[in-house]
Design a protein around this motif. Sequence first.
Motif, PDB file in Angstrom:
ATOM      1  N   VAL A  10       0.855  -1.181   0.000  1.00 22.74           N
ATOM      2  CA  VAL A  10       0.000   0.000   0.000  1.00 22.74           C
ATOM      3  C   VAL A  10       0.890   1.230   0.000  1.00 22.74           C
ATOM      4  O   VAL A  10       1.813   1.339   0.808  1.00 22.74           O
ATOM      5  CB  VAL A  10      -0.926   0.032   1.243  1.00 22.74           C
ATOM      6  N   ARG A  11       0.607   2.147  -0.922  1.00 22.51           N
ATOM      7  CA  ARG A  11       1.338   3.414  -0.981  1.00 22.51           C
ATOM      8  C   ARG A  11       0.336   4.544  -1.109  1.00 22.51           C
ATOM      9  O   ARG A  11      -0.607   4.455  -1.889  1.00 22.51           O
ATOM     10  CB  ARG A  11       2.271   3.438  -2.187  1.00 22.51           C
ATOM     11  N   PHE A  12       0.553   5.631  -0.350  1.00 20.87           N
ATOM     12  CA  PHE A  12      -0.305   6.811  -0.389  1.00 20.87           C
ATOM     13  C   PHE A  12       0.462   7.994  -0.956  1.00 20.87           C
ATOM     14  O   PHE A  12       1.673   8.101  -0.754  1.00 20.87           O
ATOM     15  CB  PHE A  12      -0.761   7.192   1.035  1.00 20.87           C
ATOM     16  N   TRP A  13      -0.283   8.894  -1.645  1.00 21.42           N
ATOM     17  CA  TRP A  13       0.290  10.149  -2.132  1.00 21.42           C
ATOM     18  C   TRP A  13      -0.646  11.281  -1.760  1.00 21.42           C
ATOM     19  O   TRP A  13      -1.856  11.175  -1.925  1.00 21.42           O
ATOM     20  CB  TRP A  13       0.433  10.148  -3.662  1.00 21.42           C
ATOM     21  N   ARG A  14      -0.052  12.361  -1.283  1.00 15.54           N
ATOM     22  CA  ARG A  14      -0.786  13.585  -1.001  1.00 15.54           C
ATOM     23  C   ARG A  14       0.066  14.743  -1.494  1.00 15.54           C
ATOM     24  O   ARG A  14       1.287  14.671  -1.473  1.00 15.54           O
ATOM     25  CB  ARG A  14      -1.036  13.741   0.503  1.00 15.54           C
ATOM     26  N   ASP A  15      -0.588  15.823  -1.893  1.00 13.76           N
ATOM     27  CA  ASP A  15       0.110  17.011  -2.359  1.00 13.76           C
ATOM     28  C   ASP A  15      -0.506  18.215  -1.658  1.00 13.76           C
ATOM     29  O   ASP A  15      -1.732  18.398  -1.721  1.00 13.76           O
ATOM     30  CB  ASP A  15      -0.033  17.136  -3.881  1.00 13.76           C
ATOM     31  N   GLU A  16       0.303  19.033  -1.001  1.00 17.06           N
ATOM     32  CA  GLU A  16      -0.213  20.194  -0.280  1.00 17.06           C
ATOM     33  C   GLU A  16      -0.967  21.150  -1.194  1.00 17.06           C
ATOM     34  O   GLU A  16      -1.853  21.878  -0.751  1.00 17.06           O
ATOM     35  CB  GLU A  16       0.928  20.928   0.417  1.00 17.06           C
ATOM     36  N   ALA A  17      -0.644  21.136  -2.488  1.00 12.85           N
ATOM     37  CA  ALA A  17      -1.329  22.012  -3.439  1.00 12.85           C
ATOM     38  C   ALA A  17      -2.736  21.520  -3.766  1.00 12.85           C
ATOM     39  O   ALA A  17      -3.518  22.251  -4.376  1.00 12.85           O
ATOM     40  CB  ALA A  17      -0.506  22.132  -4.725  1.00 12.85           C
TER      41      ALA A  17
END
Length: 127
Positions: A10-17
């Motif tokens: 499992v891998r997550f990605w988030r971007d502050e933008a």
Amino acid sequence: MPARPTHEDVRFWRDEALPGVEARLSSYRKYAFRLHTHAEYTISLVEQGRTSFPLDGETLSAQAGQIVLINPRQPHACNPSQDTGISYRLFYLAPGWLAGAAPDAQPPLFHPPVVDDPELFDAWRHL
């Protein structure tokens, strides 16, 4: 069923933008999740294998190449097929991202939950 999910990859990605947007890549070969909900819209791209899941009193299934759409707070569970496992890309979208998308300014509701549209699948996959 085991007491806890079997998180094999499992891998997550988030971007502050992009607040309110989260992406996940997951692979499971065994039981994955009990019945649960999310506050967000969930868009899942089944890349490999098959899954079955309870939703709105029915047991539905999806396979590689299909999209699964789940509305906020809609109880569901996702479990891989015992013989194929499952790999999928998943996007969580905060309801605010789709506010105003419906003509009557009500939050849209996804239906049907399983979509078989290769062009749409590829567009989301490339996103």
